[in-house]
Design an enzyme around this catalytic site. Structure first.
Site, PDB file in Angstrom:
ATOM      1  N   GLY A  71       6.712  -0.220  -1.045  1.00 17.83           N
ATOM      2  CA  GLY A  71       7.666  -0.972  -1.851  1.00 17.83           C
ATOM      3  C   GLY A  71       8.873  -1.415  -1.038  1.00 17.83           C
ATOM      4  N   THR A  72       9.319  -0.561  -0.141  1.00 11.24           N
ATOM      5  CA  THR A  72      10.481  -0.899   0.684  1.00 11.24           C
ATOM      6  C   THR A  72      10.193  -2.131   1.530  1.00 11.24           C
ATOM      7  OG1 THR A  72      11.125   1.424   0.743  1.00 11.24           O
ATOM      8  CG2 THR A  72      12.063   0.005   2.445  1.00 11.24           C
ATOM      9  N   ASN A 150      14.417   3.649 -11.378  1.00 13.57           N
ATOM     10  CA  ASN A 150      13.645   4.829 -10.989  1.00 13.57           C
ATOM     11  C   ASN A 150      14.261   6.130 -11.480  1.00 13.57           C
ATOM     12  OD1 ASN A 150      15.287   3.483  -8.877  1.00 13.57           O
ATOM     13  ND2 ASN A 150      15.143   5.470  -7.860  1.00 13.57           N
ATOM     14  N   GLN A 178       8.669   0.591 -10.216  1.00 16.82           N
ATOM     15  CA  GLN A 178       8.495   1.593 -11.286  1.00 16.82           C
ATOM     16  C   GLN A 178       7.848   0.999 -12.530  1.00 16.82           C
ATOM     17  OE1 GLN A 178       8.832   4.766 -10.981  1.00 16.82           O
ATOM     18  NE2 GLN A 178       9.977   4.897  -9.069  1.00 16.82           N
ATOM     19  N   SER A 198       4.560  -0.891  -5.360  1.00 18.72           N
ATOM     20  CA  SER A 198       4.207   0.138  -4.368  1.00 18.72           C
ATOM     21  C   SER A 198       3.004   0.927  -4.871  1.00 18.72           C
ATOM     22  CB  SER A 198       5.399   1.079  -4.195  1.00 18.72           C
ATOM     23  OG  SER A 198       5.041   2.178  -3.405  1.00 18.72           O
ATOM     24  N   HIS A 200       1.858   3.970  -4.211  1.00 18.11           N
ATOM     25  CA  HIS A 200       1.914   5.405  -4.517  1.00 18.11           C
ATOM     26  C   HIS A 200       2.641   5.728  -5.811  1.00 18.11           C
ATOM     27  CE1 HIS A 200       6.065   6.699  -3.098  1.00 18.11           C
ATOM     28  NE2 HIS A 200       6.010   5.512  -2.548  1.00 18.11           N
ATOM     29  N   THR A 236      -3.416  -5.930  11.490  1.00 19.10           N
ATOM     30  CA  THR A 236      -4.785  -5.727  10.984  1.00 19.10           C
ATOM     31  C   THR A 236      -4.735  -5.047   9.613  1.00 19.10           C
ATOM     32  OG1 THR A 236      -5.636  -5.573  13.215  1.00 19.10           O
ATOM     33  CG2 THR A 236      -6.997  -4.586  11.489  1.00 19.10           C
ATOM     34  N   CYS A 324      15.065  10.166  -2.772  1.00 18.79           N
ATOM     35  CA  CYS A 324      15.778   9.802  -1.537  1.00 18.79           C
ATOM     36  C   CYS A 324      17.182  10.381  -1.528  1.00 18.79           C
ATOM     37  CB  CYS A 324      15.889   8.292  -1.410  1.00 18.79           C
ATOM     38  SG  CYS A 324      14.331   7.466  -1.583  1.00 18.79           S
TER      39      CYS A 324
HETATM   40  N1  PLP Z   1      11.973   0.430  -5.512  1.00 15.29           N
HETATM   41  C1  PLP Z   1      11.997   1.396  -6.458  1.00 15.29           C
HETATM   42  C2  PLP Z   1      12.527   1.047  -7.823  1.00 15.29           C
HETATM   43  C3  PLP Z   1      11.535   2.668  -6.178  1.00 15.29           C
HETATM   44  O1  PLP Z   1      11.564   3.605  -7.118  1.00 15.29           O
HETATM   45  C4  PLP Z   1      11.055   2.946  -4.864  1.00 15.29           C
HETATM   46  C5  PLP Z   1      10.619   4.300  -4.514  1.00 15.29           C
HETATM   47  O2  PLP Z   1      11.037   5.285  -5.118  1.00 15.29           O
HETATM   48  C6  PLP Z   1      11.030   1.905  -3.939  1.00 15.29           C
HETATM   49  C7  PLP Z   1      11.505   0.667  -4.277  1.00 15.29           C
HETATM   50  C8  PLP Z   1      10.500   2.123  -2.545  1.00 15.29           C
HETATM   51  O3  PLP Z   1       9.098   2.221  -2.582  1.00 15.29           O
HETATM   52  P1  PLP Z   1       8.314   2.911  -1.359  1.00 15.29           P
HETATM   53  O4  PLP Z   1       8.520   4.372  -1.506  1.00 15.29           O
HETATM   54  O5  PLP Z   1       6.883   2.521  -1.582  1.00 15.29           O
HETATM   55  O6  PLP Z   1       8.871   2.357  -0.123  1.00 15.29           O
END
Ligand code: PLP
Length: 394
Positions: A71-72, A150, A178, A198, A200, A236, A324
């Site tokens: 997601g990042t 989140n 989310q 994302s 996961h 890749t 985080c």
């Molecule tokens: N955006 C939101 C709202 C999230 O909750 C998170 C992860 O907690 C992210 C972005 C980042 O996702 P990733 O952990 O896959 O980098």
């Protein structure tokens, strides 16, 4: 020992069906889909089919999907890619409650020549749409606003916001990390231009994500190299994980409505028990405009970390704030932005459920939690019933 996992906004278990679907792609179908031989062609077809399933979750076209690592990366690609494609525009609009993947990037950019407007939220975590409207400028390059928070699960009215943003012809990015798999998403009828997901967070493994980019939106690639992902993200293809994300999206599309209803009932049972039976507690975030799986509650006058640790001994995994920020013990920037008082922020716990939680697990928490809170309150300077000379947040 029990493992009652209620930290699904931090990460989810990879679904068994997802893991099973991925397995052949490590040692059997291992060809590089870019190669010219028949073996590569077979793998390429499987990747195409996974991309179709990913696109189907949000009703987009497969060519509008860029596979990323998380997601990042999706958030960074969206914001930096749009800024680079529009070098004359130097203003970004976002909110004070975004995930660090957006907020820290915007703060970084603010030190490199960009003006950043961070919209505020009210005590329930909701945005003022008029503040958003008034923040837009002729040089606004992008508006980036999350779908669902989140930490609190609060949902923003992204379609209403999107219409306002589109009237001004500004690209609109939504972090749906989310929301995906919990809220139906339809890019064919949406005002959203770019959307991050994302893997996961929706029962695919860690290390895979995607960015939807509406046709016609100007975006410079963030990772430059080969021709993969239609020339928009080099490297890749991570074939087994793309297959896994495809399966996870398919499962999410199939079960969403039914699972949401079931998970919401479990979440409400737990939350109502806490609010009705444990003194000096409150919900953080809007009661209704919220993801069905998330409950953020404060146990005032106790440290959230002490509650987490005590629950952890009982085999219950939850979280205080986002994963985080909890490592740093800084007060949650989201609750802070909502104006939640200091002692209420520090006693906040996030329970985030998934389709794998059961009623027996909720009953177990309901049975154990009151004693945990009583014991911690006895140890706290505020006494067993939470009374103290300190001002109470009612
Ligand atoms: N955006 C939101 C709202 C999230 O909750 C998170 C992860 O907690 C992210 C972005 C980042 O996702 P990733 O952990 O896959 O980098």
């Amino acid at each position: 020992m029990n493992n009652i996992y209620m930290d699904n906004n931090a990460t989810t278990m990879a679904a068994p069906e997802v893991v099973q679907e991925m397995m052949p792609f490590f040692a059997d179908y291992y060809a590089n889909p870019s190669s010219m031989h028949f073996f590569a062609g077979e793998v390429g077809k499987k990747v195409d089919s996974a991309r179709q399933k990913i696109a189907a979750l949000i009703n987009a076209d497969p060519v509008e999907i860029i596979i990323t690592s998380c997601g990042t990366e999706s958030d960074n690609t969206a914001i930096r890619g749009v800024l680079e494609a529009n070098p004359d525009k130097k203003h970004i609009v976002t909110t004070r409650v975004e995930h660090p993947a957006v907020l820290n990037l915007c703060r970084y950019l603010s030190k490199r020549g960009y003006a950043v407007t961070e919209l505020s939220v009210n005590h329930e975590g909701l945005l003022d749409v008029n503040e958003l409207r008034n923040s837009l400028r002729d040089d606004t390059a992008i508006v980036s606003i999350m779908y669902a928070n989140n930490e609190t699960g609060v949902i923003f009215p992204v379609e209403e916001i999107g219409k306002i943003v589109k009237e001004r012809g500004i690209p609109f990015h939504v972090d749906a990390v989310q929301a995906a798999g919990k809220i139906p998403l339809n890019m064919k009828t949406s005002a959203i231009d770019l959307l991050s997901i994302s893997g996961h967070k929706l029962h695919a493994p860690k290390g895979i994500g995607m960015l939807y980019v509406r046709r016609g939106i100007k975006l410079r690639p963030f990772i430059i190299g080969g021709h993969q992902e239609f020339g928009r993200r080099a490297g890749t293809e991570n074939v087994p994980y793309i297959i896994g994300l495809g399966k996870a999206c398919e499962l999410a599309s199939q079960g969403m409505k039914e699972e949401n209803g079931r998970v919401r009932k479990l979440r409400d049972k737990l939350e109502n028990f806490i609010l009705d039976n444990i003194k000096h507690t409150n919900r953080n975030g809007h009661p209704v405009m919220r993801l069905p799986n998330t409950s953020n509650v404060s146990f005032r006058h106790i440290e959230g970390e002490a509650i987490l640790l005590s629950m952890s001994y009982l085999g219950i995994s939850a979280s205080s704030g986002s994963a985080c920020t909890s490592g740093s013990l800084l007060p949650s920037h989201v609750l802070h932005a909502m104006g939640v008082p200091f002692d209420t922020v520090h006693g906040s716990i996030r329970f985030s459920l998934s389709r794998y939680n059961t009623e027996d697990e909720i009953n177990y928490i309901i049975e154990k939690l009151p004693a945990v809170i009583n014991r911690l309150r006895e140890l706290s300077p505020f006494g067993k019933d939470g009374r103290s000379s300190a001002p109470s947040a009612s």
